[in-house]
Design a protein around this motif. Sequence first.
Motif, PDB file in Angstrom:
ATOM      1  N   LYS A   1       9.656  13.807  -9.308  1.00 34.98           N
ATOM      2  CA  LYS A   1       8.385  14.356  -8.676  1.00 34.98           C
ATOM      3  C   LYS A   1       7.249  13.553  -8.877  1.00 34.98           C
ATOM      4  O   LYS A   1       6.368  13.290  -7.936  1.00 34.98           O
ATOM      5  N   GLY A   2       7.140  12.618 -10.069  1.00 42.61           N
ATOM      6  CA  GLY A   2       5.953  11.871 -10.267  1.00 42.61           C
ATOM      7  C   GLY A   2       5.703  10.953  -9.345  1.00 42.61           C
ATOM      8  O   GLY A   2       4.500  10.807  -8.756  1.00 42.61           O
ATOM      9  N   LEU A   3       6.838  10.253  -8.972  1.00 48.95           N
ATOM     10  CA  LEU A   3       6.746   9.100  -8.360  1.00 48.95           C
ATOM     11  C   LEU A   3       6.782   9.745  -6.725  1.00 48.95           C
ATOM     12  O   LEU A   3       5.935   9.042  -5.981  1.00 48.95           O
ATOM     13  N   ALA A   4       7.279  10.495  -6.434  1.00 46.03           N
ATOM     14  CA  ALA A   4       7.125  10.983  -5.130  1.00 46.03           C
ATOM     15  C   ALA A   4       5.929  11.633  -4.707  1.00 46.03           C
ATOM     16  O   ALA A   4       5.213  11.317  -3.627  1.00 46.03           O
ATOM     17  N   ASP A   5       5.094  12.053  -5.921  1.00 45.89           N
ATOM     18  CA  ASP A   5       3.739  12.658  -5.333  1.00 45.89           C
ATOM     19  C   ASP A   5       3.006  11.640  -5.100  1.00 45.89           C
ATOM     20  O   ASP A   5       1.985  11.703  -4.393  1.00 45.89           O
ATOM     21  N   ARG A   6       3.155  10.464  -6.122  1.00 43.69           N
ATOM     22  CA  ARG A   6       2.042   9.417  -5.959  1.00 43.69           C
ATOM     23  C   ARG A   6       2.330   8.532  -4.636  1.00 43.69           C
ATOM     24  O   ARG A   6       1.411   8.323  -4.010  1.00 43.69           O
ATOM     25  N   VAL A   7       3.548   8.470  -4.111  1.00 41.20           N
ATOM     26  CA  VAL A   7       3.641   7.780  -2.984  1.00 41.20           C
ATOM     27  C   VAL A   7       3.068   8.528  -1.773  1.00 41.20           C
ATOM     28  O   VAL A   7       2.445   8.118  -0.977  1.00 41.20           O
ATOM     29  N   GLU A   8       3.494   9.957  -1.671  1.00 44.07           N
ATOM     30  CA  GLU A   8       2.870  10.572  -0.933  1.00 44.07           C
ATOM     31  C   GLU A   8       1.467  10.655  -0.734  1.00 44.07           C
ATOM     32  O   GLU A   8       0.832  10.739   0.125  1.00 44.07           O
TER      33      GLU A   8
ATOM     34  N   THR B   1       0.801  -1.173   0.006  1.00 46.91           N
ATOM     35  CA  THR B   1       0.031  -0.051   0.041  1.00 46.91           C
ATOM     36  C   THR B   1       0.875   1.236  -0.030  1.00 46.91           C
ATOM     37  O   THR B   1       0.590   2.238  -0.751  1.00 46.91           O
ATOM     38  N   LEU B   2       1.992   1.225   0.863  1.00 47.90           N
ATOM     39  CA  LEU B   2       2.757   2.631   0.903  1.00 47.90           C
ATOM     40  C   LEU B   2       3.573   2.577  -0.381  1.00 47.90           C
ATOM     41  O   LEU B   2       3.850   3.753  -0.952  1.00 47.90           O
ATOM     42  N   PHE B   3       4.070   1.295  -1.167  1.00 46.44           N
ATOM     43  CA  PHE B   3       5.016   1.390  -2.230  1.00 46.44           C
ATOM     44  C   PHE B   3       4.168   0.391  -3.146  1.00 46.44           C
ATOM     45  O   PHE B   3       4.798  -0.984  -3.064  1.00 46.44           O
ATOM     46  N   PRO B   4       3.279   0.615  -3.852  1.00 44.10           N
ATOM     47  CA  PRO B   4       2.649  -0.341  -4.733  1.00 44.10           C
ATOM     48  C   PRO B   4       3.514  -1.054  -5.817  1.00 44.10           C
ATOM     49  O   PRO B   4       4.498  -0.322  -6.151  1.00 44.10           O
ATOM     50  N   ARG B   5       3.316  -2.044  -6.347  1.00 45.02           N
ATOM     51  CA  ARG B   5       4.330  -2.772  -7.121  1.00 45.02           C
ATOM     52  C   ARG B   5       4.348  -2.037  -8.527  1.00 45.02           C
ATOM     53  O   ARG B   5       5.232  -1.937  -9.027  1.00 45.02           O
ATOM     54  N   THR B   6       3.157  -1.587  -8.903  1.00 52.74           N
ATOM     55  CA  THR B   6       3.259  -0.712 -10.147  1.00 52.74           C
ATOM     56  C   THR B   6       2.443   0.465  -9.689  1.00 52.74           C
ATOM     57  O   THR B   6       1.289   0.605  -9.087  1.00 52.74           O
TER      58      THR B   6
ATOM     59  N   VAL C   1       8.529  12.893   6.337  1.00 48.15           N
ATOM     60  CA  VAL C   1       9.214  13.695   5.094  1.00 48.15           C
ATOM     61  C   VAL C   1       9.325  12.598   3.967  1.00 48.15           C
ATOM     62  O   VAL C   1      10.032  11.459   4.136  1.00 48.15           O
ATOM     63  N   ALA C   2       8.946  13.122   2.960  1.00 45.21           N
ATOM     64  CA  ALA C   2       8.811  12.234   1.742  1.00 45.21           C
ATOM     65  C   ALA C   2      10.047  12.762   0.547  1.00 45.21           C
ATOM     66  O   ALA C   2      10.109  13.910   0.507  1.00 45.21           O
ATOM     67  N   PHE C   3      10.641  11.728  -0.224  1.00 47.75           N
ATOM     68  CA  PHE C   3      11.732  12.296  -1.022  1.00 47.75           C
ATOM     69  C   PHE C   3      11.709  11.283  -2.069  1.00 47.75           C
ATOM     70  O   PHE C   3      11.253  10.064  -1.916  1.00 47.75           O
ATOM     71  N   ALA C   4      12.284  11.488  -3.158  1.00 46.93           N
ATOM     72  CA  ALA C   4      12.461  10.828  -4.233  1.00 46.93           C
ATOM     73  C   ALA C   4      13.957  11.240  -4.911  1.00 46.93           C
ATOM     74  O   ALA C   4      14.242  12.403  -4.998  1.00 46.93           O
ATOM     75  N   VAL C   5      14.726  10.232  -5.523  1.00 43.66           N
ATOM     76  CA  VAL C   5      15.953  10.629  -6.065  1.00 43.66           C
ATOM     77  C   VAL C   5      16.051   9.688  -7.187  1.00 43.66           C
ATOM     78  O   VAL C   5      15.883   8.371  -7.032  1.00 43.66           O
ATOM     79  N   THR C   6      16.420  10.239  -8.425  1.00 44.23           N
ATOM     80  CA  THR C   6      16.430   9.367  -9.556  1.00 44.23           C
ATOM     81  C   THR C   6      17.706   9.647 -10.255  1.00 44.23           C
ATOM     82  O   THR C   6      18.557  10.358 -10.173  1.00 44.23           O
ATOM     83  N   GLY C   7      18.111   8.605 -11.144  1.00 44.60           N
ATOM     84  CA  GLY C   7      19.198   8.358 -12.237  1.00 44.60           C
ATOM     85  C   GLY C   7      19.237   7.452 -13.348  1.00 44.60           C
ATOM     86  O   GLY C   7      18.063   7.177 -13.340  1.00 44.60           O
ATOM     87  N   PHE C   8      20.100   7.590 -14.127  1.00 44.82           N
ATOM     88  CA  PHE C   8      19.964   6.657 -15.131  1.00 44.82           C
ATOM     89  C   PHE C   8      20.427   5.099 -14.946  1.00 44.82           C
ATOM     90  O   PHE C   8      21.004   4.832 -13.978  1.00 44.82           O
ATOM     91  N   ALA C   9      19.486   4.292 -15.442  1.00 46.10           N
ATOM     92  CA  ALA C   9      19.459   2.998 -15.359  1.00 46.10           C
ATOM     93  C   ALA C   9      21.148   2.264 -15.781  1.00 46.10           C
ATOM     94  O   ALA C   9      21.241   1.271 -15.366  1.00 46.10           O
TER      95      ALA C   9
END
Length: 254
Positions: free
Chosen positions: A232-239, A60-65, A191-199
């Motif tokens: 931003k998109g992932l952080a917003d949806r988890v939050e 619920t906190l971190f959905p699989r998709t 406090v919610a956060f997200a950090v992203t990078g190249f695969a």
Amino acid sequence: MRTRHPFRTAAAAVCVVLGLGLIGGAATGSWLISDSSADPAAHSAYTVGRQAWHSIPVDTLFPRTLKGDGAGPGGADRIWTRLAVAPDSGCTGALDPLLLKLLRPVGCARLLRATYTDATSSSVTTVGLVFTEGDTEAMRALGSRYAAEHLDARTDLMPRAYPVKNSPAAGFGDRQRASWTVHVLTEVPVVAFAVTGFADGREVADPQPAGKAMAANATTAAAQAGLGHEAKGLADRVERGLRTTVADLTEKPE
């Protein structure tokens, strides 16, 4: 002096016992009725939110998709798939020392993190939730400081990534961080956060906060690849999911 009749003495004793029983029963009934489920304080967003890290299912906190309708550059849709959830932990070692120091006034009860990849497996993003020990006043003070001092744009306060072995995020470390976002919630102690990078694991020399990377005139590699939108998109949806779940749990019983 007149002698008291034994029958009357026994009857009086029975009445006393019955009376005490009725009083005790009433008190016990009152205690049972006035349990925590009827106490508004027990259902406050802060009470529920502080316990959410172990009371709300991880899926619920971190959905699989996660679907990000319109979350990409130019309003493009996004779909993210969870690669792994990190074991819940404290903040020491999982956050940079300077960020840990900044969060000290609100404390760190628990840290939860999960790493996702986009549909093309070209980007990876770690999303985190720091469950604090702070009250409303402390969280508001931290939120105000973040806004006034633009702390969410400082690279030395960037959250750490959570790499995942045998996945597109296997090489996702500190030097691979490209864009990030941090948001201090004030209605729940998180406090919610997200950090992203190249695969592909490439190092990024000029990481850029999501807000700047999403600007129309941004030209950094992170901006051109839409990584600000990913963070931003992932952080917003988890939050948003956390807020909704906590709100449902704090509704007063009928």
